[in-house]
Write a protein that holds these residues in place. Sequence first.
Motif: not given
Lengths: 114, 115
Positions: A16-20, A73-92
């Motif tokens: 339920g928390e937000d992520v940044s 930046f990446l924000n995720i609002s109202a986190s849920i269990p399926s948000d679990v994982g590794i998030y990668f940024c990438a620049g071209r």
Amino acid sequence: GQQLNQSPQSMFIQEGEDVSMNCTSSSIFNTWLWYKQDPGEGPVLLIALYKAGELTSNGRLTAQFGITRKDSFLNISASIPSDVGIYFCAGRTRGDQGAQKLVFGQGTRLTINP
Amino acid sequence: SAVISQKPSRDICQRGTSLTIQCQVDSQVTMMFWYRQQPGQSLTLIATANQGSEATYESGFVIDKFPISRPNLTFSTLTVSNMSPEDSSIYLCSVKGGNIAGELFFGEGSRLTVL
């Protein structure tokens, strides 16, 4: 070569928390991408950003392309269990042979406590 | 959207041996990309494989260590030669297209452990 500094490296939050999370670089990128990788899977594209200042949403996810073109930046609002994982940024950017390639950040590992 | 299949999905290998990873795409693509993801690390581009020409390698990667084949527009192989424990990684095949603005699609990866 170009490097992306992604932070935080890991996050432990309550459902339920937000992520940044964010990525910074000393180099300019013309495209910023955000991927998510689940265990045993390849990365999946979440959001693509193509213009400085661009703010784009995909459901509960929102990402922004920094004005300087050196961060995102990446924000995720109202986190849920399926948000679990590794998030990668990438620049071209351009690789050693002149062709375009992606440079990836180190990843942010998201863990959610139910 | 493109469907990318990699074989093997995982393997345990002995030091000094070589292993070939296969990547099959369900549509014709001009370029296929091979990435390495070392344990707990990010993704690093090894090389770009173009059909009908030699693969182009990124700095730090050489053809003798990572020979690549690209016999047609839907298939590529990456061989990890003379493996050492430092080669233990996930190797990922990727192609462009089929999703947001033609950005990269990734296969599920091949997890190699070298003893």
